[in-house]
Write a protein that holds these residues in place. Structure first.
Motif, PDB file in Angstrom:
ATOM      1  N   ALA A 181      38.531  44.777  39.381  1.00 13.13           N
ATOM      2  CA  ALA A 181      38.382  43.444  39.963  1.00 13.13           C
ATOM      3  C   ALA A 181      39.353  43.168  41.094  1.00 13.13           C
ATOM      4  O   ALA A 181      39.071  42.380  41.983  1.00 13.13           O
ATOM      5  N   TYR A 290      34.914  37.864  35.727  1.00 15.45           N
ATOM      6  CA  TYR A 290      34.982  39.323  35.513  1.00 15.45           C
ATOM      7  C   TYR A 290      35.253  39.655  34.049  1.00 15.45           C
ATOM      8  O   TYR A 290      34.730  40.649  33.530  1.00 15.45           O
ATOM      9  N   LYS A 294      32.901  42.748  33.063  1.00 18.02           N
ATOM     10  CA  LYS A 294      33.602  43.924  33.600  1.00 18.02           C
ATOM     11  C   LYS A 294      32.729  45.163  33.666  1.00 18.02           C
ATOM     12  O   LYS A 294      32.776  45.917  34.642  1.00 18.02           O
ATOM     13  N   LYS A 298      28.910  44.894  40.113  1.00 17.98           N
ATOM     14  CA  LYS A 298      29.744  43.899  40.805  1.00 17.98           C
ATOM     15  C   LYS A 298      28.909  42.904  41.615  1.00 17.98           C
ATOM     16  O   LYS A 298      29.326  41.758  41.813  1.00 17.98           O
ATOM     17  N   ARG A 301      28.328  39.481  40.327  1.00 18.24           N
ATOM     18  CA  ARG A 301      29.574  38.700  40.312  1.00 18.24           C
ATOM     19  C   ARG A 301      29.778  38.031  41.666  1.00 18.24           C
ATOM     20  O   ARG A 301      30.141  36.852  41.748  1.00 18.24           O
TER      21      ARG A 301
END
Length: 320
Positions: A181, A290, A294, A298, A301
């Motif tokens: 992250a 995140y 996780k 990505k 996100r």
């Protein structure tokens, strides 16, 4: 497949500087990972960190891990385990405030050594950020400043991990696939027991264990600030049947209230007017999101943070 990028930092001081900077540029744009040698951290310090970390695991953590495995019946699994990793870890915080004196079971000498190690890595991270600025055409100090929140400091911490021998490495990962992250990750890893892999061009590539090297990888925040010129890359740890793998990963991340957005000079005017790929957000909001996502891609996100950017009142909902 081309060779994994290895950067000799001593070459930055001589006539090979230009070629070395080009290798760093290619690694950041096409790999998201590279390995540093002659990085300035004393060999004696690295040897002491390794010796004390392995000793601490054996004396304080190994039996706890065995007890955990037994309590969850992990040695007898016959289907893939998707909600756990085969790793023993603890965390040290350095900035903005250190918790090294509070972490239980550490010998005083080990605390002292890890403080010194963290200071050297912090300096190395900031040196790398300025090299990135040079390659990106950004003003020197731009990335370091972008990471600073209101406390005038990045967030910096270390995850100390050991990956013990696993009887079923095909059913449980040492660490499941993810991108990091944060900003810059500096890894001091075992030089004998391998396991770290990154995803490149759809294939998993081994990150080669090298004695006294520091492996660098880039996190999501650098992808955003560079407007996608640099990429955070999926990686994982494969559990091994023999040997315990040591992994000491230090995360040089933005301050919790730092506002992250693409550097204006790296955003093309057309893209700015049409549809900006990367959002603007507060780093802590991203980290809250995140935490639950996780091990997922990505891109969603980034999309979720765009929604927050457009509707600030949704921040509490999106990051709950």
């Amino acid at each position: 497949m081309e060779n994994f990028p290895v950067i000799n930092m001593e070459k930055l001081n001589g006539e090979e500087r230009k070629a070395t900077m080009e290798t760093i540029k290619d690694a950041c744009e096409n790999w998201g990972f590279f390995e540093l040698v002659n990085h300035g951290l004393p060999i004696e310090l690295l040897d002491t960190v390794e010796k004390m970390t392995k000793g601490h695991y054996k004396n304080c953590l190994e039996q706890r891990f065995k007890d955990l495995v037994a309590s969850k019946g992990l040695e007898a699994v016959n289907t893939e385990v998707k909600d756990m990793d085969w790793e023993s870890t603890f965390y040290l915080k350095h900035l903005p405030h250190s918790n090294i004196s509070e972490v239980p079971d550490l010998e005083d000498e080990y605390r002292k050594v890890m403080k010194e190690f963290a200071l050297k890595l912090e300096k190395l991270a900031e040196e790398l950020l300025d090299l990135f600025c040079e390659n990106l055409g950004l003003e020197k100090g731009y990335l370091k400043k972008a990471f600073y929140g209101s406390q005038g400091s990045p967030t910096f911490g270390t995850k100390v991990s050991n990956y013990p021998p696993c009887p079923t490495p095909d059913l449980i990962k040492g660490l499941r696939s993810h991108t990091d992250a944060g900003g810059v990750i500096l890894l001091f890893q075992d030089d004998k027991v391998s396991g770290l892999q990154l995803l490149k061009d759809g294939k998993w590539v081994d990150v080669p264990p090298m004695r006294h090297s520091i492996v660098i990888n880039l996190g999501d925040q650098l992808e955003v600030i560079t407007n996608g010129k640099y990429k955070s890359v999926e990686h994982r740890v494969i559990a091994q049947t023999d040997g315990t793998r040591m992994s000491i990963a230090s995360f040089y991340n933005p301050g919790s209230d730092a506002v992250i957005y693409p550097a204006p000079s790296l955003v093309e005017k057309e893209a700015e007017e049409k549809n900006q790929v990367y959002p603007k957000f507060v780093f802590d909001d991203y980290m809250k999101l995140y935490a639950g996502l996780k091990f997922e891609a990505k891109e969603p996100r980034f999309e979720a943070m765009k929604t927050v950017e457009a509707n600030p009142s949704l921040a509490a909902i999106a990051t709950a």
